[in-house]
Enzyme design. Structure first.
Site, short mmCIF file in Angstrom:
data_model
loop_
_atom_site.label_atom_id
_atom_site.label_comp_id
_atom_site.label_asym_id
_atom_site.label_seq_id
_atom_site.Cartn_x
_atom_site.Cartn_y
_atom_site.Cartn_z
N SER A 143 3.29 5.58 4.53
CA SER A 143 2.78 4.69 3.47
C SER A 143 3.58 3.40 3.57
CB SER A 143 3.03 5.33 2.10
OG SER A 143 2.86 4.39 1.06
N TYR A 156 8.12 10.08 -4.02
CA TYR A 156 7.15 9.64 -3.00
C TYR A 156 7.85 8.81 -1.93
CZ TYR A 156 2.61 8.11 -1.16
OH TYR A 156 1.52 7.88 -0.34
N1 LIG Z 1 -4.75 6.38 -0.88
C1 LIG Z 1 -3.76 5.53 -0.73
O1 LIG Z 1 -3.77 4.44 -1.33
C2 LIG Z 1 -2.62 5.87 0.19
C3 LIG Z 1 -1.67 4.88 0.48
C4 LIG Z 1 -0.61 5.18 1.33
C5 LIG Z 1 -0.51 6.45 1.88
N2 LIG Z 1 -1.45 7.40 1.59
C6 LIG Z 1 -1.28 8.72 2.21
O2 LIG Z 1 -2.49 9.10 2.83
C7 LIG Z 1 -2.51 10.52 2.96
C8 LIG Z 1 -3.88 11.04 2.58
O3 LIG Z 1 -4.06 10.87 1.18
P1 LIG Z 1 -5.41 10.30 0.54
O4 LIG Z 1 -5.10 8.98 -0.04
O5 LIG Z 1 -6.53 10.45 1.48
O6 LIG Z 1 -5.56 11.29 -0.72
P2 LIG Z 1 -6.59 12.48 -1.04
O7 LIG Z 1 -6.04 13.15 -2.24
O8 LIG Z 1 -7.98 11.94 -1.12
O9 LIG Z 1 -6.46 13.43 0.23
C9 LIG Z 1 -5.30 14.20 0.46
C10 LIG Z 1 -5.71 15.57 0.99
O10 LIG Z 1 -4.51 16.35 1.18
C11 LIG Z 1 -4.78 17.67 0.74
N3 LIG Z 1 -3.55 18.38 0.40
C12 LIG Z 1 -2.77 18.26 -0.71
N4 LIG Z 1 -1.76 19.13 -0.66
C13 LIG Z 1 -1.87 19.80 0.51
C14 LIG Z 1 -1.11 20.83 1.13
N5 LIG Z 1 -0.02 21.35 0.55
N6 LIG Z 1 -1.51 21.28 2.35
C15 LIG Z 1 -2.62 20.78 2.94
N7 LIG Z 1 -3.40 19.82 2.38
C16 LIG Z 1 -3.02 19.33 1.19
C17 LIG Z 1 -5.71 17.50 -0.45
O11 LIG Z 1 -6.44 18.68 -0.73
C18 LIG Z 1 -6.59 16.35 0.01
O12 LIG Z 1 -7.76 16.81 0.65
C19 LIG Z 1 -1.35 11.04 2.12
O13 LIG Z 1 -0.28 11.39 2.98
C20 LIG Z 1 -0.99 9.86 1.26
O14 LIG Z 1 0.36 9.90 0.84
C21 LIG Z 1 -2.49 7.14 0.77
#
Ligand SMILES: NC(=O)c1ccc[n+]([C@@H]2O[C@H](COP(=O)([O-])OP(=O)(O)OC[C@H]3O[C@@H](n4cnc5c(N)ncnc54)[C@H](O)[C@@H]3O)[C@@H](O)[C@H]2O)c1
Length: 277
Positions: A143, A156
Site C-alpha cells: 500500500s 495497517y
Molecule cells: N482498496 C484500497 O484502497 C487499497 C489501497 C492500498 C492497498 N490495498 C490492499 O489491496 C489488497 C486487496 O484489498 P481490496 O482493496 O481489494 O479489498 P477487498 O476487501 O475488496 O478484498 C480483499 C479480499 O481479501 C480477502 N481476505 C480477507 N482476509 C483474508 C484471509 N485471512 N485469507 C484470505 N483472504 C482474505 C477478502 O475476503 C476479500 O475478498 C489488500 O492487501 C489491501 O490492503 C487496498
C-alpha cells in the site's frame, strides 16, 4: 515476465476488489488462475466467470493467516496446474482503529493476514519457483501506507511497511535468479476494504470492544479512487516490465518526498557524541 500466456497464477484475496480484478485480467492474458480467498463462494463466482469466458480457473478456500491453509493452497495449485509461475499475495484487511486504541487481538488479526499471509505465500511457493529454473514472479500487495504512515491505523502501516521491506530485500536476494518480485502500492481503490471486518474470525475478535469511536490521525490529498480493473492492468504491466514497485496514484509521489524529507531532518551531527567519549 513478458509473456503471460499459458502460465499459472495464484491470487489470494481474489473474491473481491483488486484480487478479483487481478484474477480476471490474468485470465484474459492467458493465465490459468487459482482464485483463492477465505470467502469460498466469492472465489467460486470469480472462477466460474473466468471458466464461462473460456479460461481455466480453480477456486480454493484459503485463510492466508493460517500456514497450513496456504500449504493446502500450494498443494491444490500444484496438483491441478503444476508449477505456479506467478503468485499474487494480495489478501489484506484494514481496520480503522488507532494503534493507541487497538487491542492485542486487533494487532494479531491485521498483522496475521497482511504480513504473515505474505510470509506464508513466499515460504510455500518460492522454493518451487527457484528449483524450476523457469521465469516466475511474485507480486506482494502492500500500500502507499507501506511507505507513508497510515492515517487510520498503526497496525495497517506496521503490516504494509513489513511487506515493502521484505519485498525490497527479496528483490536484492533474487538478483541473478529468474524470479522477479513487485510491491504493489495502491492509494485509493474502489473495493470492499473498509468492510474488512466481515472476514474477521471469531477467535480473532476483541472481547473488550468499548474502545473510543475512531478518528483518523491525519488526511491525504489523493486522486479519486480507481476501479480495481485499472489497478490490475497496472500491476500486470509492472510484472511484464519487471518493476520493483507499482504505484497507482501520481499524487503519492509528493507525499513520499515530504515523508523522506521529514525523516532526513532528524539526522543529528555525530561530532558531539563522539567527543563525549
Ligand atoms: N482498496 C484500497 O484502497 C487499497 C489501497 C492500498 C492497498 N490495498 C490492499 O489491496 C489488497 C486487496 O484489498 P481490496 O482493496 O481489494 O479489498 P477487498 O476487501 O475488496 O478484498 C480483499 C479480499 O481479501 C480477502 N481476505 C480477507 N482476509 C483474508 C484471509 N485471512 N485469507 C484470505 N483472504 C482474505 C477478502 O475476503 C476479500 O475478498 C489488500 O492487501 C489491501 O490492503 C487496498
Amino acid at each position: 515476465m513478458e509473456d503471460l500466456q499459458g502460465r499459472t497464477a495464484v491470487v489470494t484475496g481474489a473474491a473481491s476488489g483488486i484480487g478479483a480484478a487481478l484474477a480476471r485480467v490474468l485470465a484474459a492474458e492467458g493465465c490459468r488462475v487459482v482464485v483463492s480467498d477465505v470467502e469460498l463462494d466469492g472465489a467460486a463466482a470469480v472462477a466460474d466467470a473466468i471458466t464461462a469466458d473460456g479460461g481455466s480457473a480453480l477456486a480454493v478456500r484459503t485463510d492466508v493467516a493460517d500456514r497450513g491453509s496456504v500449504q493446502e493452497l500450494a498443494a491444490a495449485a500444484r496438483e491441478r496446474f503444476g508449477l505456479v509461475h506467478l503468485l499474487c499475495n494480495n489478501a489484506g484487511v484494514s481496520y480503522h482503529r488507532r494503534g493507541i486504541h487497538a487491542t492485542y487481538e486487533d494487532w494479531r488479526w491485521v498483522l496475521g493476514v497482511n504480513l504473515d499471509g505474505v510470509v506464508h505465500g513466499i515460504t510455500e511457493f518460492l522454493p518451487d519457483m527457484l528449483d524450476s529454473g523457469q521465469e516466475c514472479h511474485i507480486v506482494n500487495t502492500a500500500s502507499m501506507n507501506g511507505i507513508v504512515p497510515s492515517a487510520q491505523s498503526a497496525m495497517y502501516s506496521a503490516s504494509k511497511y513489513g511487506v515493502v521491506g521484505l519485498t525490497e530485500t527479496l528483490h536484492n536476494e533474487l538478483a541473478g535468479t529468474r524470479v522477479g518480485v513487485t510491491a504493489l502500492c495502491p492509494a485509493g481503490v474502489r473495493t470492499r476494504i473498509t468492510d474488512s471486518v466481515r472476514n474477521r474470525p471469531a477467535e480473532a475478535a476483541t472481547a473488550d470492544d468499548t474502545r473510543p469511536a475512531h478518528v483518523p490521525s491525519g488526511s491525504f490529498d489523493l486522486s479519486p479512487a480507481l476501479d480495481p480493473e485499472v489497478v490490475a492492468r497496472m500491476t500486470v504491466g509492472g510484472v511484464r516490465e519487471g518493476r520493483l514497485y507499482v504505484f497507482t496514484d501520481p499524487k503519492v509521489k509528493d507525499l513520499i518526498v515530504a515523508h523522506r524529507e521529514r525523516m532526513l531532518a532528524d539526522f543529528a551531527p555525530l561530532d558531539a557524541f563522539l567527543a563525549a567519549r
